[in-house]
Design an enzyme around this catalytic site. Structure first.
Site, PDB file in Angstrom:
ATOM      1  CG  LEU A   1      -1.888  -1.142   1.342  1.00 29.49           C
ATOM      2  CD1 LEU A   1      -2.489  -1.203   2.727  1.00 29.49           C
ATOM      3  CD2 LEU A   1      -2.965  -0.978   0.300  1.00 29.49           C
TER       4      LEU A   1
ATOM      5  NE  ARG B   1      -1.728  10.231   9.723  1.00 25.20           N
ATOM      6  CZ  ARG B   1      -2.065   8.958   9.954  1.00 25.20           C
ATOM      7  NH1 ARG B   1      -2.248   8.539  11.198  1.00 25.20           N
ATOM      8  NH2 ARG B   1      -2.194   8.107   8.959  1.00 25.20           N
TER       9      ARG B   1
ATOM     10  CB  THR C   1      -6.156   0.468   3.676  1.00 23.25           C
ATOM     11  OG1 THR C   1      -7.134   0.430   4.735  1.00 23.25           O
ATOM     12  CG2 THR C   1      -5.041   1.410   4.104  1.00 23.25           C
TER      13      THR C   1
ATOM     14  CG  ASN D   1       1.209   7.300  10.393  1.00 24.84           C
ATOM     15  OD1 ASN D   1       1.095   6.907   9.238  1.00 24.84           O
ATOM     16  ND2 ASN D   1       0.858   6.581  11.433  1.00 24.84           N
TER      17      ASN D   1
ATOM     18  CG  ASN E   1      38.943  21.047 -15.629  1.00 24.54           C
ATOM     19  OD1 ASN E   1      38.787  22.185 -15.210  1.00 24.54           O
ATOM     20  ND2 ASN E   1      38.172  20.041 -15.279  1.00 24.54           N
ATOM     21  CE1 TYR E   2      33.155  23.628 -19.552  1.00 22.68           C
ATOM     22  CE2 TYR E   2      32.933  25.499 -18.048  1.00 22.68           C
ATOM     23  CZ  TYR E   2      32.393  24.669 -19.016  1.00 22.68           C
ATOM     24  OH  TYR E   2      31.110  24.856 -19.421  1.00 22.68           O
TER      25      TYR E   2
HETATM   26  C1  UD1 Z   1      -3.400   1.774   9.074  1.00 22.94           C
HETATM   27  C2  UD1 Z   1      -4.441   0.799   9.610  1.00 22.94           C
HETATM   28  C3  UD1 Z   1      -4.275   0.692  11.115  1.00 22.94           C
HETATM   29  C4  UD1 Z   1      -2.872   0.271  11.455  1.00 22.94           C
HETATM   30  C5  UD1 Z   1      -1.832   1.194  10.809  1.00 22.94           C
HETATM   31  C6  UD1 Z   1      -0.449   0.605  10.981  1.00 22.94           C
HETATM   32  C7  UD1 Z   1      -6.383   1.017   8.135  1.00 22.94           C
HETATM   33  C8  UD1 Z   1      -7.761   1.555   7.995  1.00 22.94           C
HETATM   34  N1  UD1 Z   1      -5.764   1.286   9.288  1.00 22.94           N
HETATM   35  O1  UD1 Z   1      -3.694   3.048   9.649  1.00 22.94           O
HETATM   36  O2  UD1 Z   1      -5.209  -0.262  11.631  1.00 22.94           O
HETATM   37  O3  UD1 Z   1      -2.702   0.249  12.862  1.00 22.94           O
HETATM   38  O4  UD1 Z   1      -2.094   1.324   9.405  1.00 22.94           O
HETATM   39  O5  UD1 Z   1       0.565   1.440  10.529  1.00 22.94           O
HETATM   40  O6  UD1 Z   1      -5.909   0.386   7.233  1.00 22.94           O
HETATM   41  N2  UD1 Z   1      -2.918   3.889   1.481  1.00 22.94           N
HETATM   42  C9  UD1 Z   1      -3.249   3.624   0.169  1.00 22.94           C
HETATM   43  N3  UD1 Z   1      -4.456   4.041  -0.300  1.00 22.94           N
HETATM   44  C10 UD1 Z   1      -5.363   4.699   0.471  1.00 22.94           C
HETATM   45  C11 UD1 Z   1      -5.019   4.948   1.821  1.00 22.94           C
HETATM   46  C12 UD1 Z   1      -3.799   4.530   2.297  1.00 22.94           C
HETATM   47  O7  UD1 Z   1      -2.476   3.047  -0.562  1.00 22.94           O
HETATM   48  O8  UD1 Z   1      -6.450   5.042  -0.050  1.00 22.94           O
HETATM   49  C13 UD1 Z   1      -1.601   3.443   1.992  1.00 22.94           C
HETATM   50  C14 UD1 Z   1      -0.779   4.560   2.588  1.00 22.94           C
HETATM   51  O9  UD1 Z   1       0.062   5.148   1.593  1.00 22.94           O
HETATM   52  C15 UD1 Z   1       0.031   3.846   3.654  1.00 22.94           C
HETATM   53  C16 UD1 Z   1      -0.847   2.689   4.060  1.00 22.94           C
HETATM   54  O10 UD1 Z   1      -1.834   2.539   3.043  1.00 22.94           O
HETATM   55  O11 UD1 Z   1       1.250   3.359   3.118  1.00 22.94           O
HETATM   56  C17 UD1 Z   1      -1.552   2.937   5.395  1.00 22.94           C
HETATM   57  O12 UD1 Z   1      -2.334   4.117   5.305  1.00 22.94           O
HETATM   58  P1  UD1 Z   1      -2.368   5.169   6.481  1.00 22.94           P
HETATM   59  O13 UD1 Z   1      -3.290   6.275   6.070  1.00 22.94           O
HETATM   60  O14 UD1 Z   1      -1.014   5.532   6.917  1.00 22.94           O
HETATM   61  O15 UD1 Z   1      -3.109   4.293   7.605  1.00 22.94           O
HETATM   62  P2  UD1 Z   1      -2.999   4.425   9.165  1.00 22.94           P
HETATM   63  O16 UD1 Z   1      -3.889   5.510   9.636  1.00 22.94           O
HETATM   64  O17 UD1 Z   1      -1.583   4.462   9.585  1.00 22.94           O
HETATM   65 CA    CA Z   2       0.359   4.647   8.528  1.00 19.54          CA
END
Ligand code: UD1
Ligand code: CA
Length: 468
Positions: free
Chosen positions: A10, A17, A82, A237, A396-397
């Site tokens: 992901l 943040r 996610t 984050n 050199n240049y």
């Molecule tokens: C997420 C988890 C949380 C966990 C935490 C661990 C969910 C809803 N929550 O929260 O339970 O404890 O990770 O670090 O999944 N991303 C995408 N597409 C999107 C949204 C996010 O690819 O639409 C990717 C982000 O780039 C990131 C990862 O998913 O790499 C996690 O997303 P993030 O928004 O950081 O989730 P957390 O709030 O940290």
């Molecule tokens: Ca995260």
């Protein structure tokens, strides 16, 4: 057994943040983008063909930064959570006629310290438990901000649900066990439930974490495995969280080198990248940076405030304070600095000296040769036993092209001379101080290239007298 796994990473999120223009997964810790750390761990489980990076926010930049790894990309043009990212993967596989892998390991692009051993243990646990979903968890000192994993019974693997921090009932601390954002799924069970996700939650997103509850409702098995170390599942984050992970990585690098016989004073002040190698009996003083593909031999001393990047040093090299080296090669027993600047393509021969305020670029200095003070040596090949006086410049240049300077063995270049390239200075020559040399000098010659001095005895005294 592991060959049945495909991997999704992901990496589409913006990283709100961070308050940064750079996409989160391209922020660096330990000298490398977060996403590259995750891809490296993923490759221990599956070949690049079976690794799918979900990209969205600044997708072009993210893809460009990791394309050399050979992984596949799936676009998530709108980042709706996610769970939505997984819907995009399902759609991608369907539209490209790709048979989904039997099992799917899901990694987070912002959880970079994850180790191959842990991923191996997780995939093995998932298969052994015949689970539909296996969650990697940890119990950190401060679980705030993470999704929380609710087990059916304490001490047993079965999970009932994951609840995001924002969705915890008011006043409830929630389970101390956090979701790492790393999971295994039986792919068919995941894909069959993706359509049931809703945005009825505090963030208005489609949560992948809600799949846990949905699978349990269907009577499928959802289990959790707690990671051996908390640190490796910490997310990044905020910049402060990233710098915490960076410090952990740097310290691990310093500790690895110390275990191999390298002395590092005040390792907390040194910045050492993960791939750097240093042989035993080398001493590294405080505030040194060793970066990229740098390799250092034994018996060297690297004094404070030197920054060495992508460079190779032999044995017994002395790097005095404040040297900057980039893509340079330094042979045994050479001495550098203080304040020497070795730019790409610098090759410093055995026992050669490069002194203060000397800059070299695409320059080879032969065995035992010395350039001790205030020089620029660019596009130059210098033989052995040659002395480059203070303030010598290879010009050199010409404003358009670079030209080569070749200097033989046992040459003496007098101070403040300018060698206008292209030019060749033969062996055993002597260039008089202050010369501007524009023509080749044959071996064994003296060359002078300066205007003759005129001295007028008594001239100052005569002027004084005339003013009276
Ligand atoms: C997420 C988890 C949380 C966990 C935490 C661990 C969910 C809803 N929550 O929260 O339970 O404890 O990770 O670090 O999944 N991303 C995408 N597409 C999107 C949204 C996010 O690819 O639409 C990717 C982000 O780039 C990131 C990862 O998913 O790499 C996690 O997303 P993030 O928004 O950081 O989730 P957390 O709030 O940290
Ligand atoms: Ca995260």
């Amino acid at each position: 057994m592991q060959s049945t796994f495909g991997i999704a990473i992901l990496a589409a999120g913006k990283g709100t943040r961070l308050k940064s223009r750079r996409p989160k997964v391209l922020h660096e810790i330990g000298g490398q983008a977060l996403l590259l750390h995750v891809i490296a761990a993923a490759k221990s489980i599956a070949p690049a063909d079976n690794i799918y990076c979900i990209v969205g926010h600044e997708a072009d930049k993210v893809m460009a930064a990791v394309k050399d790894t050979g992984v596949q990309f799936v676009h998530q043009p709108e980042q709706r959570g996610t769970g939505h990212a997984m819907q995009m993967l399902e759609q991608h596989l369907r539209l490209t006629g790709t048979t989904p892998p039997e099992n799917l390991l899901v990694l987070s692009g912002d959880v970079p310290l994850i180790r191959p051993e842990t991923l191996a243990a997780l995939t093995e646990f998932h298969l052994r438990k015949s689970a539909a979903m296996t969650i990697l968890t940890a119990v950190p000192p401060n679980p705030f901000g993470y999704g929380r994993v609710n087990r059916v019974f304490p001490g047993e693997a079965e999970v009932s649900a994951i609840v995001e921090q924002k969705d915890l009932p008011k006043g409830e601390p929630g389970s101390p066990e956090i979701n790492s954002g790393i999971y295994c799924f039986e792919t068919a069970a995941l894909f069959a439930n993706l359509g049931k996700l809703t945005t009825k939650n505090a963030s208005g997103e489609l949560y992948l974490t809600d799949i846990a509850g949905l699978l349990v409702q269907e009577g499928q098995r959802v289990v959790a495995l707690q990671a051996d170390s908390v640190d490796e599942v910490l997310g990044a984050n905020t910049i402060a969280e990233m710098m915490h992970l960076d410090a952990a990585m740097r310290l691990a690098a310093a500790q690895r080198l110390m275990a191999q016989g390298v002395t590092i004073f005040r390792p907390d002040t040194c910045v050492i990248d993960a791939q750097v190698t240093v042989a035993a009996d080398t001493v590294i003083e405080p505030y040194v940076q060793l970066l990229g593909a740098t390799s250092i031999g034994s018996g060297c001393r690297i004094r404070s405030y030197s920054v060495i990047q992508d460079s190779t040093l032999g044995d017994d090299v002395l790097v005095r304070n404040g040297c900057i080296l980039q893509e340079a090669r330094v042979e045994d027993a050479a001495q550098l600095g203080p304040y020497a600047h070795l730019r790409p393509g610098s090759e410093i021969g055995e026992a050669a000296h490069v002194g203060n305020f000397v800059e070299t670029k695409k320059a080879r200095l032969g065995k035992g040769s010395k350039a001790n003070h205030l020089s620029y040596l660019g596009d130059a090949v210098i033989g052995a036993g040659t002395n480059i006086g203070a303030g010598v410049i290879t010009a050199n240049y010409d404003g358009v092209n670079k030209h080569q300077t070749t200097i033989g063995d046992h040459v003496f270049i007098g101070s403040d001379s300018t060698l206008v390239a292209p030019i060749t200075v033969g062996d055993n020559t002597l260039i008089a101080a202050g010369s501007t040399i524009t023509e080749d000098v044959p071996a064994d010659s003296l060359a002078l290239g300066r205007s003759r001095q005129t001295t007028k005895p008594g001239w100052v005294a005569a002027r004084k007298a005339a003013r009276k």
